[in-house]
Design an enzyme around this catalytic site. Structure first.
Site, mmCIF file in Angstrom:
data_model
loop_
_atom_site.group_PDB
_atom_site.id
_atom_site.type_symbol
_atom_site.label_atom_id
_atom_site.label_comp_id
_atom_site.label_asym_id
_atom_site.label_seq_id
_atom_site.Cartn_x
_atom_site.Cartn_y
_atom_site.Cartn_z
ATOM 1 N N ASP A 1 -7.645 -1.048 5.387
ATOM 2 C CA ASP A 1 -7.102 -0.948 4.032
ATOM 3 C C ASP A 1 -5.616 -1.270 4.047
ATOM 4 O O ASP A 1 -4.809 -0.538 3.470
ATOM 5 C CB ASP A 1 -7.370 0.444 3.458
ATOM 6 C CG ASP A 1 -7.253 0.463 1.928
ATOM 7 O OD1 ASP A 1 -7.142 -0.640 1.335
ATOM 8 O OD2 ASP A 1 -7.261 1.548 1.345
ATOM 9 N N PHE B 1 -8.289 11.456 -0.451
ATOM 10 C CA PHE B 1 -8.638 12.573 0.405
ATOM 11 C C PHE B 1 -7.793 13.798 0.116
ATOM 12 O O PHE B 1 -7.840 14.764 0.837
ATOM 13 C CB PHE B 1 -8.494 12.157 1.861
ATOM 14 C CG PHE B 1 -9.127 10.829 2.125
ATOM 15 C CD1 PHE B 1 -10.499 10.681 2.003
ATOM 16 C CD2 PHE B 1 -8.361 9.722 2.431
ATOM 17 C CE1 PHE B 1 -11.088 9.456 2.212
ATOM 18 C CE2 PHE B 1 -8.951 8.500 2.633
ATOM 19 C CZ PHE B 1 -10.323 8.363 2.526
ATOM 20 N N VAL C 1 -0.670 14.501 -1.977
ATOM 21 C CA VAL C 1 0.434 14.357 -1.045
ATOM 22 C C VAL C 1 1.675 15.006 -1.653
ATOM 23 O O VAL C 1 2.013 14.749 -2.812
ATOM 24 C CB VAL C 1 0.714 12.875 -0.745
ATOM 25 C CG1 VAL C 1 1.832 12.749 0.268
ATOM 26 C CG2 VAL C 1 -0.529 12.186 -0.241
#
Ligand code: NAG
Ligand code: NAG
Ligand code: NAG
Ligand code: NAG
Ligand code: NAG
Ligand code: NAG
Length: 822
Positions: free
Chosen positions: A630, A516, A519
């Site tokens: 997950d 997504f 980081v």
């Protein structure tokens, strides 16, 4: 010139009617009516009454809502009987009844006021109350009928929740059945005076949550506010007279607009309107965690959310041996034998939600209360009934202590209670009964002065620390909302702050890449290290949802979950800011040839237990009931003391679900950790998380990946290998060579056993997380595992990668799928 005002007036009128067919006033008189499309608006424009359709329904209901957008309905007239077309009419009949009529002019709903009134008017007040009153009578408080007497799912300030003791008429909240249907659903929130005066959320006659007694200032078991909301925003009040017994509240000042709402899942939520951002912000929801659930721990057992297991017998009680693994909460604790009263004393427990079923006397003080309690051997505990001004009154408990919990530190609630214990359990306590001899008394006085000395010292230190902390806080310049209400919400960071902290998202600060977004590591102006997740492409529709999620998830606080510090939503940029975890993820240790030696068995066991606690919190204690989906070694991050924190729960996933909805039904998860039913049918549940946990457990013990596992003589994966060794009676061969010397052998074997139970083929054969925690923490006999699921490698042998993610390049079989650096 004369024409101008007239022109303006009509211009204005037509302008209004374009926006909304408003009736204009706040009053209807006899013979007048409003039809669908027209509304009444209260004088300061706060509330509006009219017809609406809830959610996706086409049914029409007459309701009152805050005149804000989005529409927040607070009251519904015809909850049971919708109008199916747009021909409904609200009118005031000749005899002074409010009538809701359908197209056939038959009555759908009416105010059943008993008196005939020829000078009646109906008015929508600024409090949100729809009242029917006599126009002639000057007294404004005398209503023939008022909507406040028939609450829906919202308690507005000034509404009474409780009883008219003369007529036995009760006002209480009932939740909607669902968002499309205001028909009363299963939950209601009432003021229970049948046995004691407490607020309860009930389904039918079953208590779900109870508030505990009123202690003069608040109900002892309901938090006044969440930690981030330091300021009180409302004042709760309990009124008891000969005629009435009810709970009500008012805002702390007239700038604050609070509302109390019972949602469809039985959660009581308090919202406060934020004028600046024009939205409702939740200040708390209740029940907050599992310990709030009524009698969660059974009799004489204390519920402490920070402990594992959360239930523990109170001092002076021992638990009965239990054999039923799957219902850890059905246990009970029994009194230890002792001589009464000579061999007993009282132990003070602080900040407790008081148990149910007490006897009370308002005129006794705490001393008299204690004397009375010690005299009567069936008295189990006592406390003040009112804490105002140092405390007064007396509560006593006879029989089992039920529904008692320790209140979490950051919440302002709870109260001291003194429970009767055998003298042996009193040692090292702060408190002793007056039956102790003089010597003991002297000791206590000395101890007390030491304690109070320490208290004062602590107070001073605390003040100094707070000062220092505030200073540091102010230094964090980029943080918005520094006004007094800042703590209402998750901090919003300015984009500039974050860009600064991360060196303008410099590639050097990149920690990793997830499905997504990237980081980054960052350092705020005050030196705090953070991890920043920069979300890629969110549709505009997703934005509001994202905001809500962020608010929800920021409320999840557990020491085994990675903390969300804030977010930044500015233009195209959507950033999530997490605490930074210096030791990265678990997989960077256990699967690394050199770093694995840094984790000895006790550290690994600590990681196993912590991860289990975090997962338990997600599954049941947080009340959001989050299924992680997950869980894997790379999603367990380690702080500087090697304490595990689960990351990537829900937030990104919710976002992903949003994005892929129209796409495919991609199963989000990681091969090697996915339960069979999830991987093949997409069916997930708490038990599929348990499966992943089982795999993780075996990996931690063995230091090998389930997915990357190859053994010379067979095609089995790690699970299969463990099962084979188990059946051969050689589970010890599974243990990672580098911990074999340091480990507690029995504990490791037990972990393998638990791991195998968690990876059973059928979800119903797997234990749930409370049982897992119980198994980890005790030495009771475990059931024998059956054959687990997924013994062999699946055909596609791409190693350990999240299937939701774009394939990343791999250099060797040990590949990190999603490096969640935080
Ligand atoms: C209105 O009608 C309901 C249902 O018949 C009844 O329970 C209630 O007591 C009535 N209220 C008044 C004020 O008469
Ligand atoms: C008022 O009139 C309505 C309809 O005409 C009727 O249903 C109701 O019973 C009347 N109420 C009283 C108090 O007479
Ligand atoms: C109510 O009373 C006021 C003042 O006495 C009067 O002006 C008004 O017309 C009355 N309204 C109705 C509906 O009777
Ligand atoms: C409450 O305690 C007082 C003082 O001990 C006593 O006089 C009074 O009778 C008690 N009231 C009840 C209801 O027991
Ligand atoms: C103890 O208290 C209980 C409940 O109030 C009462 O029924 C019982 O008689 C008392 N016993 C003594 C010895 O006072
Ligand atoms: C209201 O929202 C604005 C913008 O989000 C924020 O700056 C402000 O601090 C909030 N005020 C309160 C009282 O929460």
């Amino acid at each position: 010139m004369k024409c101008l005002p007239v022109f303006n007036f009509f211009y204005l009128l037509s302008f209004i009617s374009v926006i909304e067919l408003s009736f204009g006033g706040d009053t209807i008189t006899i013979g007048q009516s409003i039809s669908d499309g027209e509304t009444l608006v209260s004088s300061s424009l706060r509330f509006e009454l009219g017809f609406f359709s809830p959610g996706n329904s086409n049914n029409r209901y007459l309701g009152i809502w805050y005149k804000s957008s989005p529409r927040t309905v607070v009251w519904v007239a015809n909850r049971y009987k919708p109008i199916t077309d747009k021909n409904g009419v609200l009118t005031l009949s000749n005899n002074g009844s409010i009538l809701l009529l359908n197209q056939e002019r038959s009555t759908i709903w009416s105010s059943n006021s008993s008196r005939v009134l020829e000078t009646a008017v109906v008015r929508l007040l600024d409090s949100g109350n729809l009242v029917l009153r006599d126009n002639v009578s000057r007294s404004s408080d005398e209503y023939m009928w008022q909507s406040f007497d028939y609450p829906s799912d919202t308690l507005l300030p000034g509404m009474k929740l409780g009883w008219n003791l003369r007529t036995r008429f009760e006002r209480y909240l009932t939740a909607w059945r669902n968002a499309d249907d205001p028909t009363p659903g299963e939950f209601s929130f009432r003021f229970d005076i049948s046995t004691m005066a407490e607020l309860v959320t009930v389904t039918g006659s079953k208590i779900e949550v109870r508030s505990g007694p009123w202690n003069g200032q608040q109900f002892v078991g309901i938090p006044m506010f969440f930690p981030r909301l330091k300021n009180k925003v409302y004042i709760p009040m309990l009124v008891r007279t000969e005629d009435e017994a009810y709970y009500t509240y008012k805002p702390i000042n007239d700038k604050v607009i609070p509302r109390l709402y019972l949602d469809q899942s039985g959660k009581l939520q308090r919202f406060v309107w934020n004028q600046t951002s024009s939205e409702w912000r939740m200040s708390y929801s209740w029940p907050f965690d599992a310990c709030d659930n009524y009698a969660q721990c059974g009799a004489n057992s204390n519920c402490r959310i920070s402990k594992t297991p959360i239930c523990e017998c109170l001092a002076g009680f021992i638990s009965k041996p239990q054999d039923d693994w799957d219902s850890p909460y059905s246990r009970r604790c029994d009194r230890k034998p002792s001589d009464c009263p000579s061999g007993e004393g009282f132990l003070k427990l602080q900040r407790m939600k008081l148990p149910e079923n007490y006897w009370s006397n308002k005129s006794m003080n705490l001393k008299e209360c204690e004397a009375e309690c010690i005299r009567n051997c069936s008295c189990r505990a006592y406390a003040n009934s009112d804490i105002t001004g140092g405390g007064s009154g007396c509560l006593m408990w006879f029989g089992d202590l039920i529904d008692i919990r320790e209140c979490t530190e950051e919440f302002s609630w709870g109260q001291d209670i003194f429970i009767r214990v055998p003298a042996a359990d009193l040692e090292s306590t702060q408190y002793s009964s007056k039956h102790s001899n003089k010597k003991k008394r002297l000791k206590i006085i000395v101890a007390m002065s030491i304690i109070s000395g320490m208290l004062i010292l602590g107070l001073l230190l605390g003040m100094a620390w707070k000062k220092a902390k505030n200073k540091g806080y102010n230094k964090r310049t980029g943080q918005e909302n520094e006004d007094q209400n800042e703590d209402l919400e998750l901090p919003l960071f300015k984009l500039a702050t974050i860009a600064n902290a991360t060196g303008n998202f410099s590639i050097n600060n990149k920690l990793g890449e997830g499905g997504f977004g990237l980081v980054y590591k960052g350092t705020l102006a005050d030196g705090q290290e953070i991890a920043v997740k920069r979300l890629s492409k969110i549709s505009e529709q997703g934005l509001k949802e994202l905001k809500n999620e962020v608010i929800l998830f920021s409320k999840l606080q557990h020491r085994n979950l990675v903390k969300l510090l804030g977010c930044c939503i500015q233009g195209e940029e959507k950033l999530l800011i997490y605490e930074f975890m210096p030791n990265k993820s678990l997989d960077s240790f256990i699967f690394d040839q050199t770093r694995r030696t840094l984790l000895d068995w006790s550290k690994r066991f600590n990681i196993i237990c912590g991860t289990a606690r975090g997962l338990l919190y997600l599954h049941q204690d947080s009340r959001l009931r989050i299924i992680h989906r997950d869980l894997k070694a790379s999603n367990v991050l380690l702080d500087q003391d090697m304490n595990p924190k689960i990351s990537d729960f829900g937030l990104a996933r919710t976002f992903a679900r949003d994005e892929t909805e129209g796409n495919t039904n991609r199963v989000v998860g990681t091969y090697g950790y996915m339960a069979p039913e999830y991987a093949s049918d997409g069916q997930f549940s708490v038990k599929s998380d348990v499966f992943s946990f089982g795999v993780l457990l075996l990996e931690i013990v063995s230091g090998k990946r389930n997915r990357g596992f190859y053994h010379s003589d067979n095609k089995l994966n790690l699970i299969g290998h463990a099962w084979k060794l188990w059946n051969k009676g050689m589970p010890s061969q599974l243990i990672d060579a580098c911990i074999q010397d340091s480990c507690n052998f029995a504990e490791v074997i037990r972990c393998i056993h638990i791991g195998l139970l968690c990876v059973q083929q059928h979800p119903e054969d797997r234990p749930c997380m409370p049982s897992v925690i119980l198994m980890l923490g005790s030495e009771t006999v475990l059931s024998q595992p059956k054959q687990p699921g997924y013994l062999a490698h699946r055909k596609c042998t791409r190693p350990d990668s999240s299937s939701s993610m774009p394939e990343s390049s791999s250099t060797n079989t040990i590949m990190i799928s999603e490096l969640e650096g935080r």
